[in-house]
Design an enzyme around this catalytic site. Structure first.
Site, PDB file in Angstrom:
ATOM      1  N   LYS A 172       0.883  -1.242   0.081  1.00  0.00           N
ATOM      2  CA  LYS A 172      -0.058  -0.090  -0.026  1.00  0.00           C
ATOM      3  C   LYS A 172       0.760   1.217   0.026  1.00  0.00           C
ATOM      4  O   LYS A 172       0.604   2.042  -0.771  1.00  0.00           O
ATOM      5  CB  LYS A 172      -0.844  -0.227   1.304  1.00  0.00           C
ATOM      6  N   GLN A 189      -4.215  -1.662   9.674  1.00  0.00           N
ATOM      7  CA  GLN A 189      -3.936  -3.101   9.309  1.00  0.00           C
ATOM      8  C   GLN A 189      -4.563  -3.854  10.342  1.00  0.00           C
ATOM      9  O   GLN A 189      -4.189  -4.076  11.395  1.00  0.00           O
ATOM     10  CB  GLN A 189      -2.608  -3.407   8.726  1.00  0.00           C
ATOM     11  N   ASP A 219     -10.809   3.304   4.918  1.00  0.00           N
ATOM     12  CA  ASP A 219     -11.085   1.957   4.806  1.00  0.00           C
ATOM     13  C   ASP A 219     -12.514   1.823   4.559  1.00  0.00           C
ATOM     14  O   ASP A 219     -13.119   0.817   4.535  1.00  0.00           O
ATOM     15  CB  ASP A 219     -10.694   1.221   6.037  1.00  0.00           C
TER      16      ASP A 219
END
Ligand code: NAD
Length: 293
Positions: free
Chosen positions: A52, A96, A119
């Site tokens: 990412k 994460q 997200d």
């Protein structure tokens, strides 16, 4: 039959974003800045976060990786989240997953400022998605909607069967496909592990979105001719036919289902590469304050 090339679409989106960032830079605007928090040293998580960050750099974004040790307490993680919430320079950030077991994932995700929740996991953003309000869509479902849009796949009035009801894929997918919007407007059946006679539903489906994590679960006898198949599953299985000793399997028995399908996503190279493109699109939206002013 058309193979939906997620790798190409993801690259197209990354190139489009890179051009936009160049223009922003030329005009002296703010360069989008994505941060990521990684707790612990799980190998797969390190790889995902690493890729990412690398892609952020490729499109010209700024990126910050906050690394915390395995034994980070929930309070310490909440303190890092508060710092990112208050840092005006950071447009959006991700935590994460999975987190170590001693940390309550829901409490952590709810602590993220919804304005920076690129997200799309915060309950406020999930609610906004359900209400068809501007929001950050979760990465995988957003990526799938992009694939449908960019391949001009008609969804209005179609019957879509979603297999799997996880918070990150199946459940949001069912909401998006049912919404009254350009991509959506389907009649949706959300199926899961308690669904009886699944085949009865899939045989009637115009579009099947498969996200259960069972290799080659969807077989040709379960779908009708002309079906659109989106395979979200990724399972790594030992293989003596590859150099690495592993092979990736989707949730669809590809060859036989492809023979009946009008469109199908391969694994790998279908839905997988879209996740990063979605994250970049959300970060750009955060930077431009498109969702929340
Ligand atoms: P999950 O394990 O959280 O959920 C699986 C779902 O499948 C559950 O809702 C369960 O009810 C349902 N299910 C299980 N057995 C079933 C059956 N026999 N019939 C019908 N439904 C059944 O899974 P997840 O996190 O949504 O992930 C699913 C798959 O997608 C995994 O292989 C995962 O690795 C993959 N995935 C891929 C991406 C990507 O970027 N391509 C992103 C997320 C997940």
């Amino acid at each position: 039959m058309t193979i939906i090339d997620g790798k190409k679409i993801s690259e197209d989106i990354q190139n489009e974003i890179a051009i936009e960032v160049e223009t922003i830079a030329e005009q002296g605007g703010k360069i989008p800045h994505l941060a990521a928090i990684l707790v612990g040293t799980d190998g797969a998580s390190e790889t995902y976060v690493g890729s990412k960050v690398k892609t952020c750099e490729k499109v010209g974004f700024r990126s910050t990786l906050v690394r915390l040790p395995d034994n980070t307490s929930e309070q310490e993680l909440l303190a890092e989240i508060a710092k990112l919430n208050n840092n005006d320079d950071v447009d959006g950030y991700i935590i994460q997953l999975p987190l170590p077991k001693h940390i309550n994932e829901h409490r952590i995700l709810e602590a993220v400022d919804p304005k920076k929740d690129v997200d799309g996991f915060h309950p406020q953003n999930v609610g906004r998605m359900a209400l068809n309000l501007p929001t950050y869509l979760p990465a995988t479902p957003y990526g799938i909607m992009q694939l449908l849009e960019r391949y001009n796949i008609e969804t209005s009035g179609k019957h879509c069967v979603v297999i799997g009801r996880s918070n990150i894929v199946g459940s949001p997918m069912s909401i998006l496909m049912a919404r009254n919007s350009d991509q959506g407007n389907c009649t949706v059946t959300l199926t899961h592990s308690r669904t009886k006679n699944l085949k009865e539903y899939t045989l009637k489906a115009d579009i099947v979105i498969v996200a259960l994590g069972k290799p080659e679960f969807l077989t040709a006898d379960m779908v009708k001719d002309g079906v659109v198949v989106i395979d979200v599953g990724i399972t790594r299985m030992p293989s003596d036919k590859t150099k690495s000793g592993f092979k990736l399997f989707g949730d669809v028995k590809y060859d036989e289902v492809a023979a009946k399908a009008s469109y199908i996503t391969p694994v790998p190279g279908g839905v997988g590469p879209m996740t990063i493109a979605s994250l970049l699109m959300n970060t750009l939206k955060a930077s431009k304050k498109e969702i929340y002013s």
